[in-house]
Motif scaffolding. Structure first.
Motif, mmCIF file in Angstrom:
data_model
loop_
_atom_site.group_PDB
_atom_site.id
_atom_site.type_symbol
_atom_site.label_atom_id
_atom_site.label_comp_id
_atom_site.label_asym_id
_atom_site.label_seq_id
_atom_site.Cartn_x
_atom_site.Cartn_y
_atom_site.Cartn_z
ATOM 1 N N MET A 1 0.783 -1.193 0.000
ATOM 2 C CA MET A 1 0.000 0.000 0.000
ATOM 3 C C MET A 1 0.834 1.270 0.000
ATOM 4 O O MET A 1 0.261 2.333 -0.082
ATOM 5 N N PRO A 2 2.148 1.207 0.083
ATOM 6 C CA PRO A 2 2.886 2.472 0.096
ATOM 7 C C PRO A 2 2.789 3.218 -1.236
ATOM 8 O O PRO A 2 2.685 2.614 -2.303
ATOM 9 N N LEU A 3 2.824 4.532 -1.106
ATOM 10 C CA LEU A 3 2.998 5.403 -2.252
ATOM 11 C C LEU A 3 4.313 6.125 -2.022
ATOM 12 O O LEU A 3 4.489 6.781 -0.993
ATOM 13 N N VAL A 4 5.227 5.973 -2.957
ATOM 14 C CA VAL A 4 6.569 6.541 -2.821
ATOM 15 C C VAL A 4 6.738 7.683 -3.804
ATOM 16 O O VAL A 4 6.452 7.529 -4.994
ATOM 17 N N ARG A 5 7.213 8.798 -3.293
ATOM 18 C CA ARG A 5 7.575 9.940 -4.132
ATOM 19 C C ARG A 5 9.078 10.115 -4.025
ATOM 20 O O ARG A 5 9.616 10.233 -2.921
ATOM 21 N N ILE A 6 9.722 10.109 -5.171
ATOM 22 C CA ILE A 6 11.174 10.285 -5.238
ATOM 23 C C ILE A 6 11.424 11.547 -6.054
ATOM 24 O O ILE A 6 11.021 11.632 -7.215
ATOM 25 N N ASP A 7 12.064 12.514 -5.426
ATOM 26 C CA ASP A 7 12.357 13.789 -6.078
ATOM 27 C C ASP A 7 13.864 13.985 -6.076
ATOM 28 O O ASP A 7 14.507 13.919 -5.016
#
Length: 130
Positions: A1-7
């Motif tokens: 269920m994780p949502l990962v944002r990589i910037d």
């Protein structure tokens, strides 16, 4: 269920972007015990003026333009020890696999309750059992 944002920097190579994605996913599975195939990630490259951080450092940590911001939104309930191990694995693996400075690995975890997710169809897949 994780949502990962990589910037990260728009100058980051496709190989580095893929490595960051893979390292975070591996840590989610091996350390945080996220189910396999639960890989939802948004990887975004930014111009230098879009990644803002204290140039003089913070908490004794000095950053460079190679900083990578990683934000993971996931279900609450993991222990402090699991979270510490998660941070360490990502920083160690990015350093070993992509020569990323550990100081440039910025991670933020957002704990939410299960009913805060819809994986599609306008449904609450993790709705509380009534």
């Amino acid at each position: 269920m994780p949502l990962v944002r990589i910037d990260l920097s728009s100058t980051a190579s496709p190989k580095l972007r893929q490595t960051v994605s893979d390292v975070v996913y591996d840590a989610m599975i091996t350390v945080a015990k996220v189910p396999a195939d639960d890989k939802f990630q948004i990887v975004t490259g930014h111009a230098a003026d879009e990644l803002v951080f204290p140039r003089e450092g913070y908490l004794g940590i000095n950053y460079t333009d190679g900083i990578i911001f990683i934000q993971v939104t996931w279900n609450a309930g993991r222990s402090t020890e699991v979270k510490k191990a998660f941070y360490r694995k990502i920083a160690d693996d990015l350093h070993a696999k992509a020569s990323v400075r550990k100081q440039d690995v910025f991670i933020n975890l957002v704990d939410v309750s299960p009913e805060n997710w819809s994986f599609g169809n306008g449904e609450m897949q993790y709705a509380p059992k009534q």
